[in-house]
Write a protein that holds these residues in place. Structure first.
Motif, PDB file in Angstrom:
ATOM      1  N   ALA A   1      76.418 -53.215  51.971  1.00  0.00           N
ATOM      2  CA  ALA A   1      76.268 -53.920  52.177  1.00  0.00           C
ATOM      3  C   ALA A   1      75.268 -54.342  51.316  1.00  0.00           C
ATOM      4  O   ALA A   1      74.139 -53.609  51.456  1.00  0.00           O
ATOM      5  CB  ALA A   1      76.290 -54.834  53.512  1.00  0.00           C
ATOM      6  N   PRO A   2      74.726 -56.379  50.966  1.00  0.00           N
ATOM      7  CA  PRO A   2      73.426 -55.540  51.076  1.00  0.00           C
ATOM      8  C   PRO A   2      72.480 -55.918  51.772  1.00  0.00           C
ATOM      9  O   PRO A   2      70.869 -55.835  50.811  1.00  0.00           O
ATOM     10  CB  PRO A   2      73.164 -57.403  49.878  1.00  0.00           C
ATOM     11  CG  PRO A   2      75.003 -57.938  50.015  1.00  0.00           C
ATOM     12  CD  PRO A   2      75.502 -57.422  50.793  1.00  0.00           C
ATOM     13  N   ARG A   3      72.631 -56.305  53.149  1.00  0.00           N
ATOM     14  CA  ARG A   3      71.061 -55.875  54.075  1.00  0.00           C
ATOM     15  C   ARG A   3      70.446 -54.271  53.541  1.00  0.00           C
ATOM     16  O   ARG A   3      69.482 -54.637  53.774  1.00  0.00           O
ATOM     17  CB  ARG A   3      71.765 -55.771  55.497  1.00  0.00           C
ATOM     18  CG  ARG A   3      72.000 -56.421  55.998  1.00  0.00           C
ATOM     19  CD  ARG A   3      72.462 -56.691  57.355  1.00  0.00           C
ATOM     20  NE  ARG A   3      72.393 -58.244  58.360  1.00  0.00           N
ATOM     21  CZ  ARG A   3      71.579 -58.244  58.934  1.00  0.00           C
ATOM     22  NH1 ARG A   3      71.249 -58.038  59.744  1.00  0.00           N
ATOM     23  NH2 ARG A   3      72.119 -59.416  59.571  1.00  0.00           N
ATOM     24  N   VAL A   4      71.212 -53.362  53.513  1.00  0.00           N
ATOM     25  CA  VAL A   4      70.842 -52.212  53.342  1.00  0.00           C
ATOM     26  C   VAL A   4      70.442 -51.525  52.091  1.00  0.00           C
ATOM     27  O   VAL A   4      70.076 -50.875  51.576  1.00  0.00           O
ATOM     28  CB  VAL A   4      71.385 -51.367  53.942  1.00  0.00           C
ATOM     29  CG1 VAL A   4      71.471 -51.117  55.438  1.00  0.00           C
ATOM     30  CG2 VAL A   4      72.760 -51.299  53.875  1.00  0.00           C
ATOM     31  N   GLU A   5      70.673 -52.419  51.098  1.00  0.00           N
ATOM     32  CA  GLU A   5      70.731 -51.893  49.991  1.00  0.00           C
ATOM     33  C   GLU A   5      70.082 -52.740  48.474  1.00  0.00           C
ATOM     34  O   GLU A   5      71.168 -53.775  48.635  1.00  0.00           O
ATOM     35  CB  GLU A   5      72.731 -51.652  48.972  1.00  0.00           C
ATOM     36  CG  GLU A   5      72.884 -51.046  47.584  1.00  0.00           C
ATOM     37  CD  GLU A   5      71.503 -50.253  47.247  1.00  0.00           C
ATOM     38  OE1 GLU A   5      71.563 -48.771  47.794  1.00  0.00           O
ATOM     39  OE2 GLU A   5      70.398 -50.272  46.909  1.00  0.00           O
ATOM     40  N   VAL A   6      69.397 -52.957  48.160  1.00  0.00           N
ATOM     41  CA  VAL A   6      68.446 -54.151  47.462  1.00  0.00           C
ATOM     42  C   VAL A   6      68.950 -54.233  45.825  1.00  0.00           C
ATOM     43  O   VAL A   6      69.210 -54.883  45.636  1.00  0.00           O
ATOM     44  CB  VAL A   6      67.152 -53.561  47.304  1.00  0.00           C
ATOM     45  CG1 VAL A   6      67.182 -52.410  45.643  1.00  0.00           C
ATOM     46  CG2 VAL A   6      66.157 -54.983  47.347  1.00  0.00           C
ATOM     47  N   ASN A   7      70.095 -52.898  45.737  1.00  0.00           N
ATOM     48  CA  ASN A   7      70.415 -53.172  44.692  1.00  0.00           C
ATOM     49  C   ASN A   7      72.223 -53.633  44.185  1.00  0.00           C
ATOM     50  O   ASN A   7      72.341 -54.355  43.732  1.00  0.00           O
ATOM     51  CB  ASN A   7      70.878 -52.157  43.534  1.00  0.00           C
ATOM     52  CG  ASN A   7      69.621 -51.425  43.408  1.00  0.00           C
ATOM     53  OD1 ASN A   7      68.824 -52.014  42.621  1.00  0.00           O
ATOM     54  ND2 ASN A   7      69.275 -50.373  43.949  1.00  0.00           N
ATOM     55  N   ALA A   8      72.512 -54.377  45.335  1.00  0.00           N
ATOM     56  CA  ALA A   8      73.723 -54.898  45.738  1.00  0.00           C
ATOM     57  C   ALA A   8      73.558 -56.437  45.607  1.00  0.00           C
ATOM     58  O   ALA A   8      72.253 -56.874  45.663  1.00  0.00           O
ATOM     59  CB  ALA A   8      74.032 -55.161  47.140  1.00  0.00           C
ATOM     60  N   PRO A   9      74.453 -57.199  44.887  1.00  0.00           N
ATOM     61  CA  PRO A   9      74.265 -58.197  44.793  1.00  0.00           C
ATOM     62  C   PRO A   9      74.598 -59.337  45.529  1.00  0.00           C
ATOM     63  O   PRO A   9      75.455 -59.159  46.764  1.00  0.00           O
ATOM     64  CB  PRO A   9      75.186 -59.077  43.188  1.00  0.00           C
ATOM     65  CG  PRO A   9      76.826 -57.804  44.116  1.00  0.00           C
ATOM     66  CD  PRO A   9      75.673 -56.383  44.424  1.00  0.00           C
ATOM     67  N   ASP A  10      74.016 -60.922  45.856  1.00  0.00           N
ATOM     68  CA  ASP A  10      74.756 -61.647  46.989  1.00  0.00           C
ATOM     69  C   ASP A  10      74.766 -62.746  46.615  1.00  0.00           C
ATOM     70  O   ASP A  10      74.330 -62.821  45.582  1.00  0.00           O
ATOM     71  CB  ASP A  10      73.017 -61.476  47.995  1.00  0.00           C
ATOM     72  CG  ASP A  10      71.848 -62.120  47.586  1.00  0.00           C
ATOM     73  OD1 ASP A  10      71.898 -62.898  47.937  1.00  0.00           O
ATOM     74  OD2 ASP A  10      71.429 -61.952  46.782  1.00  0.00           O
ATOM     75  N   LEU A  11      74.729 -63.678  46.668  1.00  0.00           N
ATOM     76  CA  LEU A  11      75.481 -65.045  47.055  1.00  0.00           C
ATOM     77  C   LEU A  11      74.202 -66.424  47.446  1.00  0.00           C
ATOM     78  O   LEU A  11      74.363 -67.215  47.470  1.00  0.00           O
ATOM     79  CB  LEU A  11      76.959 -66.018  47.044  1.00  0.00           C
ATOM     80  CG  LEU A  11      78.016 -65.353  46.264  1.00  0.00           C
ATOM     81  CD1 LEU A  11      79.293 -65.562  46.698  1.00  0.00           C
ATOM     82  CD2 LEU A  11      77.471 -65.809  44.683  1.00  0.00           C
ATOM     83  N   TYR A  12      73.384 -65.435  48.760  1.00  0.00           N
ATOM     84  CA  TYR A  12      72.499 -66.916  49.640  1.00  0.00           C
ATOM     85  C   TYR A  12      71.253 -66.697  48.711  1.00  0.00           C
ATOM     86  O   TYR A  12      71.811 -68.337  48.344  1.00  0.00           O
ATOM     87  CB  TYR A  12      72.218 -65.974  50.514  1.00  0.00           C
ATOM     88  CG  TYR A  12      71.100 -66.269  51.202  1.00  0.00           C
ATOM     89  CD1 TYR A  12      69.468 -66.155  50.652  1.00  0.00           C
ATOM     90  CD2 TYR A  12      71.398 -67.689  52.013  1.00  0.00           C
ATOM     91  CE1 TYR A  12      69.306 -66.747  51.700  1.00  0.00           C
ATOM     92  CE2 TYR A  12      70.358 -68.006  52.820  1.00  0.00           C
ATOM     93  CZ  TYR A  12      69.195 -67.463  52.450  1.00  0.00           C
ATOM     94  OH  TYR A  12      67.852 -68.223  52.864  1.00  0.00           O
ATOM     95  N   ILE A  13      71.599 -66.034  47.542  1.00  0.00           N
ATOM     96  CA  ILE A  13      70.256 -66.345  46.736  1.00  0.00           C
ATOM     97  C   ILE A  13      70.386 -67.553  45.750  1.00  0.00           C
ATOM     98  O   ILE A  13      69.822 -68.142  45.311  1.00  0.00           O
ATOM     99  CB  ILE A  13      69.118 -65.248  46.145  1.00  0.00           C
ATOM    100  CG1 ILE A  13      68.815 -64.490  47.283  1.00  0.00           C
ATOM    101  CG2 ILE A  13      68.434 -65.753  45.074  1.00  0.00           C
ATOM    102  CD1 ILE A  13      67.676 -62.803  46.622  1.00  0.00           C
ATOM    103  N   PRO A  14      71.766 -66.989  45.014  1.00  0.00           N
ATOM    104  CA  PRO A  14      72.280 -67.769  43.826  1.00  0.00           C
ATOM    105  C   PRO A  14      72.217 -69.497  44.714  1.00  0.00           C
ATOM    106  O   PRO A  14      72.110 -70.017  44.047  1.00  0.00           O
ATOM    107  CB  PRO A  14      73.030 -67.751  43.195  1.00  0.00           C
ATOM    108  CG  PRO A  14      73.230 -66.355  43.641  1.00  0.00           C
ATOM    109  CD  PRO A  14      72.524 -65.737  44.899  1.00  0.00           C
TER     110      PRO A  14
END
Lengths: 277, 228
Positions: B61-74
């Motif tokens: 999950a993006p919570r623990v891995e900074v390289n994972a993409p997320d949709l909150y920021i976009p």
């Protein structure tokens, strides 16, 4: 019959009391007489009604279906005349349910405010939670969806805008609707448990209270300067901190308060834009 | 009590139209992740390890891995871009709700076109990658952060500030995209920097660079009319 009296509630007027007493009387008759009757129900005429038909909600509507029999048919025996509830499919007599029989005694009805779902104590608690953004919130206060308070706050906001000369109720309601929808989607995607739309609308409506303070400032002096921008920024921060604090405590989301506060700040920022410009 | 899940929940009819459980992965973020990711988007030069950790075949999950993409920021960046655009137009007295609607729809259309173009080129180059459509939407949405920075700098410091901020953000987003996509599109050997010959790898390299190069074009195209 009734063992405990309900808590204090406003007394209805005298007419209601009389109707209640009459309804009780006729219900008693119905119970005792029904099983002792010696003739069939279908022969029962329509014209044994002898009470105030205007106020009776159980007015029999089958006037046209029993016209074969001659009208007046008096029951044998020393029974009191029936007063018209035989053809109604009355529900099982439950003396403790407040909504079963409309003509029931007023002591059975729940207090008016309780029936409407307005609980002044909770409303006051939620308002205090909004007004103290730095104090920790209790997660259980959002359990019941209460839209009465938010409606009042929206109307008050529109009214203060009216005082400045901006007739923009439509924008206020439109933006609240879109904002609530967006927050609802976001919170459902971000949290483990979900939220209902009413809860989101209720929280966002309560946290609109400081915005009313901002728009009342706009009545006194114009906000279109540096001072106005600073005050608007503070009030937006206040609103979004309260809203995010309530959401976090009610949904048990940890480490996400700023993430929830940011979209709330965007929403309240739009309201502030309406107030300022 | 709050209904568990509301209308967006597991086992609901909305699941047929929108893959809600997959979307939930992209919103499992917290404040620290968002802070680090924003820092990466503005200044990606010091970051060393760009790989996404996996846990039993599914990404962490993006919570623990900074390289994972997320949709909150976009998502937040898109909405903020609209509000900042409205504000910028308001300061130039060109604001009206119709203009805001036009901005929103044009930005959305360009996003869709970009994602479709990338999907098409990935298909044509026959790359075996685990990039999903939502991943591509996330990567395409990251440029809005740079756009917002540019417009805000333009509002505060004027045209010069706009160009400086936008230039910096453009270079950062190019580096960010190349370093992130390189691991996903190129083969493993080439991703580690070993020079691997072959047209296939060259095609993949060109594709990565094209995707990265198209970002600054969009960033300039969607913001230059907001700053006078």
């Amino acid at each position: 019959m009734r063992d405990s009296t309900p808590p204090h509630h406003p007394r209805p007027n005298r007419l209601r009391r009389l109707q209640g007493i009459v309804a009780m009387a006729e219900f008693n008759n119905f119970n005792t007489d029904f099983f002792q009757s010696s003739y069939s129900i279908d022969d029962q005429g329509q014209s044994t009604y002898d009470y105030n038909a205007a106020g009776d909600p159980f007015q029999n509507r089958q006037y046209d279906s029993h016209t074969q029999q001659p009208g007046y048919f008096y029951p044998t025996g020393s029974q009191q005349p029936y007063t018209g509830q035989i053809y109604q499919p009355t529900p099982t007599f439950t003396p403790s349910s407040p909504q079963s029989v409309y003509g029931n005694s007023f002591e059975d009805e729940a207090p008016l405010l309780e029936e409407l779902g307005i609980n002044f104590d909770h409303i006051w608690q939620k308002t205090l939670t909004v007004l103290h953004p730095l104090k920790a919130a209790d997660g259980t206060i959002m359990n019941e969806t209460d839209l009465a308070g938010p409606m009042v706050f929206c109307l008050a906001f529109g009214a203060t805008l009216l005082l400045v000369g901006k007739i923009q109720f439509g924008y206020v309601y439109g933006i609240s609707a879109i904002g609530c929808l967006g927050m609802y989607c976001l919170l459902n995607l971000m949290s483990m448990t979900g939220v209902s739309f009413g809860c989101v609308a209720s929280v966002l409506g309560y946290c609109l209270l400081p915005m009313i303070i901002l728009s009342s400032f706009a009545v006194i002096f114009s906000l279109q300067g540096m001072l106005g921008v600073i005050i608007a920024a503070m009030i937006i921060g206040w609103c979004s901190l309260s809203a995010s604090k309530i959401f976090i405590s009610a949904l048990a989301m940890e480490g996400q308060q700023l993430l929830v506060a940011y979209p709330c700040a965007l929403l309240y920022g739009v309201f502030a834009l309406i107030s300022v410009f | 009590m709050m209904r568990v899940g509301g209308a967006i929940g597991a086992g609901n009819h909305i699941d047929r139209f929108i893959p809600v459980s997959k979307l939930k992965y992209y919103f499992a973020v917290d404040t620290i992740y968002v802070g680090k990711k924003l820092g990466l988007l503005i200044f990606p030069y010091m970051h060393q390890n760009w790989e996404v950790r996996y846990q039993q075949d599914s990404p962490v999950a993006p919570r623990v891995e900074v390289n994972a993409p997320d949709l909150y920021i976009p998502a937040m960046a898109f909405i903020t871009y609209l509000l900042v655009a409205g504000f910028a137009l308001g300061t130039q007295s060109r604001f009206s709700p119709e203009v805001l609607g036009m901005q929103a729809s044009s930005a959305l259309i360009w996003l869709i076109i970009e994602v479709l173009a990338i999907l098409l080129s990935l298909y044509l180059v026959t790359v075996n990658t685990d990039l999903t459509t939502i991943d591509l939407i996330a990567f395409a949405g990251y440029k809005y952060v740079g756009m917002i920075t540019g417009v805000v700098a333009g509002l505060i410091f004027g045209r010069t500030g706009y160009y400086i901020a936008l230039g910096w953000c453009c270079i950062s987003i190019v580096v960010f995209m190349i370093r992130t996509l390189r691991l996903k599109i190129l083969s493993e050997a080439a991703a580690e920097g070993v020079l691997v010959r072959g047209t296939r790898n060259q095609l993949r390299m060109y594709l990565t660079m094209a995707i990265a190069a198209v970002q600054p074009i969009f960033m300039y195209w969607l913001t230059f009319h907001l700053v006078r």
